[in-house]
Write a protein that holds these residues in place. Structure first.
Motif, PDB file in Angstrom:
ATOM      1  N   GLN A   1    -111.603   7.781  23.038  1.00  0.00           N
ATOM      2  CA  GLN A   1    -111.132   7.627  21.666  1.00  0.00           C
ATOM      3  C   GLN A   1    -112.297   7.208  20.777  1.00  0.00           C
TER       4      GLN A   1
ATOM      5  N   LEU B   1    -104.032   0.634  17.814  1.00  0.00           N
ATOM      6  CA  LEU B   1    -103.888  -0.113  19.054  1.00  0.00           C
ATOM      7  C   LEU B   1    -104.389  -1.539  18.898  1.00  0.00           C
TER       8      LEU B   1
ATOM      9  N   THR C   1    -103.797   6.822  16.551  1.00  0.00           N
ATOM     10  CA  THR C   1    -103.048   5.657  17.003  1.00  0.00           C
ATOM     11  C   THR C   1    -103.625   4.395  16.385  1.00  0.00           C
TER      12      THR C   1
ATOM     13  N   VAL D   1     -93.709   8.134  19.955  1.00  0.00           N
ATOM     14  CA  VAL D   1     -94.647   9.122  19.420  1.00  0.00           C
ATOM     15  C   VAL D   1     -94.043   9.689  18.148  1.00  0.00           C
TER      16      VAL D   1
ATOM     17  N   THR E   1     -99.765   6.021  11.406  1.00  0.00           N
ATOM     18  CA  THR E   1    -101.185   5.654  11.454  1.00  0.00           C
ATOM     19  C   THR E   1    -101.921   6.159  10.221  1.00  0.00           C
TER      20      THR E   1
ATOM     21  N   ALA F   1    -104.757  13.556  18.110  1.00  0.00           N
ATOM     22  CA  ALA F   1    -103.873  12.400  18.172  1.00  0.00           C
ATOM     23  C   ALA F   1    -104.519  11.222  17.454  1.00  0.00           C
TER      24      ALA F   1
ATOM     25  N   TYR G   1    -106.105  -1.319  23.471  1.00  0.00           N
ATOM     26  CA  TYR G   1    -107.315  -0.502  23.325  1.00  0.00           C
ATOM     27  C   TYR G   1    -108.239  -0.695  24.535  1.00  0.00           C
TER      28      TYR G   1
ATOM     29  N   ASP H   1     -98.921  11.028  16.605  1.00  0.00           N
ATOM     30  CA  ASP H   1     -99.234   9.607  16.450  1.00  0.00           C
ATOM     31  C   ASP H   1     -98.639   8.852  17.642  1.00  0.00           C
ATOM     32  N   PHE H   2     -99.502   8.302  18.483  1.00  0.00           N
ATOM     33  CA  PHE H   2     -99.048   7.452  19.594  1.00  0.00           C
ATOM     34  C   PHE H   2     -98.792   6.077  19.000  1.00  0.00           C
ATOM     35  N   ALA H   3     -97.586   5.915  18.455  1.00  0.00           N
ATOM     36  CA  ALA H   3     -97.318   4.816  17.536  1.00  0.00           C
ATOM     37  C   ALA H   3     -97.137   3.467  18.219  1.00  0.00           C
ATOM     38  N   THR H   4     -96.447   3.415  19.349  1.00  0.00           N
ATOM     39  CA  THR H   4     -96.246   2.151  20.053  1.00  0.00           C
ATOM     40  C   THR H   4     -96.228   2.390  21.555  1.00  0.00           C
TER      41      THR H   4
END
Length: 270
Positions: A186, A171, A169, A95, A103, A167, A176, A131-134
């Motif tokens: 989302q 995906l 991201t 995160v 993102t 948030a 997703y 940012d839920f990056a990975t």
């Protein structure tokens, strides 16, 4: 390429770091999720998991990962799921918090929207955004729904603890699809369409509001268990297999939405 943030610990190094950490905490269950800052020893384990999964799936080598995520290391928080029986990692997530998010840096070149247009589309100016990056689960643990459940639950709980209401991201299509079936609501970032990104042929830039995660996910769990009720997402299987997938998704949604069996196994070090 040398980096002060390793992405390729050896198996022996990985096990040693985890064993050292486990010696300092009471083991609460088979799987433990540790929330750690970028300079924590477990962060290197999380990066190694991240790189292994992304390299296998998309050809993202340690050099690629260091180049892509290096600018965000100081503002990264890692979630590492540990198998306490084997002192091995099972999954990890990154995160990114702060003023600069990957993102929001990368999306404009792919979605035809400027950074200002993205901020205005979701009223993000002056607001904290995470940012839920990975998110990555190692192959040996992909059949264990608890690992992915713990990553999703940890992010939802951490957002609530920090009072974060926005948030973003990027995906891959599979991630997703899975998160949608879990019940996380989302929407496309600034109305964007999918695009190719870092080896993934179909990536989605997404926006969500963390305060709605848990109620939405609990609702999804109930709807998945009720014959004839509509639920978000799509199950491609048919017949008995579709029923089994639906029941498995309901289980994940229930765990994530309620935290039952998960919250006591989340350790915050930051």
């Amino acid at each position: 390429m040398l980096t002060s943030f390793p992405y390729d610990l050896s198996p022996a190094q990985t096990k040693a770091v985890i064993a050292e950490f486990l010696s300092t905490v009471r083991r609460r269950g088979r799987f433990l999720t540790v929330v750690a800052g970028s300079d924590h020893p477990l962060a290197a384990v999380a990066r190694t998991v991240e790189c292994q999964v992304f390299n296998d799936a998309f050809g993202n080598t340690p050099e690629v990962m260091a180049a892509e995520y290096g600018p965000y290391e100081s503002s990264s928080i890692f979630y590492l799921v540990i198998d306490t029986r084997t002192a091995q990692p099972a999954g990890a997530a990154r995160v990114i918090i702060g003023d600069r998010l990957k993102t929001l840096d990368d999306a404009p070149a792919h979605i035809g929207r400027t950074a200002d247009e993205i901020l205005d589309a979701h009223n993000l100016r002056g607001e904290p955004v995470w940012d839920f990056a990975t998110a990555a689960v190692l192959p040996a643990y992909r059949g264990r729904l608890t690992v992915s459940s713990m990553l999703y639950r940890t992010f939802a709980v951490a957002c609530l603890r920090a009072g974060v209401n926005h948030a973003v991201t990027l995906l891959d299509k599979r991630a997703y699809r899975n998160m949608t079936l879990v019940g996380a609501r989302q929407e496309p970032l600034a109305g964007s369409a999918p695009f190719a990104y870092l080896g993934s042929p179909e990536t989605y830039a997404l926006y969500s509001r963390p305060f709605s995660y848990l109620p939405d996910i609990r609702r999804q769990s109930r709807n998945l268990l009720r014959p004839g009720h509509r639920y978000t997402g799509h199950i491609r299987a048919r017949g008995l297999k579709a029923l089994l997938v639906r029941l498995a998704a309901a289980r994940v949604s229930h765990q994530v939405g309620t935290g039952r069996g998960l919250d006591r196994n989340i350790v915050f070090t930051v």
